[in-house]
Scaffold this active site. Sequence first.
Site, mmCIF file in Angstrom:
data_model
loop_
_atom_site.group_PDB
_atom_site.id
_atom_site.type_symbol
_atom_site.label_atom_id
_atom_site.label_comp_id
_atom_site.label_asym_id
_atom_site.label_seq_id
_atom_site.Cartn_x
_atom_site.Cartn_y
_atom_site.Cartn_z
ATOM 1 N N ARG A 54 67.817 -19.413 67.665
ATOM 2 C CA ARG A 54 66.895 -19.953 68.630
ATOM 3 C C ARG A 54 67.512 -19.764 70.037
ATOM 4 O O ARG A 54 68.439 -19.428 70.111
ATOM 5 C CB ARG A 54 66.992 -21.545 68.426
ATOM 6 C CG ARG A 54 68.449 -22.060 68.391
ATOM 7 C CD ARG A 54 68.635 -23.525 68.492
ATOM 8 N NE ARG A 54 69.922 -24.234 68.498
ATOM 9 C CZ ARG A 54 70.662 -24.203 69.389
ATOM 10 N NH1 ARG A 54 70.521 -23.502 70.489
ATOM 11 N NH2 ARG A 54 72.038 -24.403 69.243
ATOM 12 N N CYS A 97 73.481 -28.565 74.773
ATOM 13 C CA CYS A 97 72.415 -27.485 75.207
ATOM 14 C C CYS A 97 72.645 -26.885 76.646
ATOM 15 O O CYS A 97 71.836 -26.482 77.243
ATOM 16 C CB CYS A 97 71.093 -28.148 75.287
ATOM 17 S SG CYS A 97 70.406 -28.743 73.325
ATOM 18 N N THR A 132 74.564 -27.231 70.462
ATOM 19 C CA THR A 132 74.198 -28.362 69.937
ATOM 20 C C THR A 132 74.963 -28.906 68.862
ATOM 21 O O THR A 132 75.425 -27.906 67.996
ATOM 22 C CB THR A 132 72.576 -28.641 70.101
ATOM 23 O OG1 THR A 132 72.240 -30.250 70.331
ATOM 24 C CG2 THR A 132 72.112 -28.018 68.750
ATOM 25 N N GLY A 143 68.698 -21.480 73.825
ATOM 26 C CA GLY A 143 69.518 -22.617 74.275
ATOM 27 C C GLY A 143 70.749 -22.186 74.120
ATOM 28 O O GLY A 143 71.363 -21.080 73.553
#
Length: 364
Positions: free
Chosen positions: A117, A254, A122, A119
Amino acid sequence: MRLRHLHLPSIHPHYVPYSLASRVQEHLRRQHLDFKDGSSTTTTLKPPPPTLLSFTPAPIYTLGRRQTTPLSAPETARLTAPLSIPSPKLGGQGGEDADADADAVVSLRPQIHHAPRGGLTTYHGPGQIVLWPVLDLHPPDHHYRHLSVKCYARLLETTTINTLASLFAIAAQTTEDPGVWVCRRRRRHSSSSSSSFREEGEEEGEGGEMAKIAALGVHLRRHVTALGTAVNVAMPGPEVLDEGWNPWARIVACGLAGRGVTSVVGELGGISSEVLDGMLLKQTQTQTLGPTVGSSNSSRERAVAGAWGEELARGLGLAGGLVETVDGEEVVRLMEGLALLPGENGEEEERVYVERIREAVCRR
């Protein structure tokens, strides 16, 4: 056509290994890709239904595609240091409440995983419900909406916002940053407790800082989705500074400096787990959740995921927002078939988890 819902249950302290959940997701996505290739082994010509995979993972930090530089030894040691995980019956907040029932607290070491993904870093773990829709954005049969990538990301956000509003009366919103956010009210914090409070006669005050209550990450392969949303239900808030209790204290979530992380429990003033479960029971009585596997925390996860799934089904344009919940026995058999083989890295964690869930099914 209905939205199919597979919930991977957890039993404290045995939470779903992220690696196993990822393998289940890839299995579901492969069905869509095989159908698009014309290589499906199914006996019908119907495409696979859109599916929601939900679970609460064992503690893990995931890194985004942009994080190509390896973590240093001190960074790795900090992220993987033992983390105290209280039982869901304590509300997931840690601190003094957990000290009152130390037998319900376990120490788990978070893993580190590179996710496909965007970003940055997290965290996912207990107190959170992860929601991964697996569907074709360009459905061949037009049983649900044809979506662009931008519209799909917006659908995930609005689904989460509507679910938080209907279940908990929490007013969430989007910002220029990905995910779902709330405007935290200014509160005073006790120096001796992890919980926030408002003195008698004190106004809540003007809107405070923005805090993320749900993360968003999407990965596509030939228009078939993976990843999705992670909603923070009962997790430590910024008032818990101890990195042994609060996984968020170890990172800049993030990569958004100055932006905090919150949860449903935190936004409702640190309510007890009993009050939280009572709210869910009242709001989800009409859901068809199917047989429960596991403990009360699994029921809580399923209730939030079920409400989110119904909202997603309506957003997709499925008739009546109908959701078909897959039986727990079928889910366990699927996990048993996809779990790592002996000798493979991570096999022990997956083996223990699947064994515990199988025992719960047999006792049901």
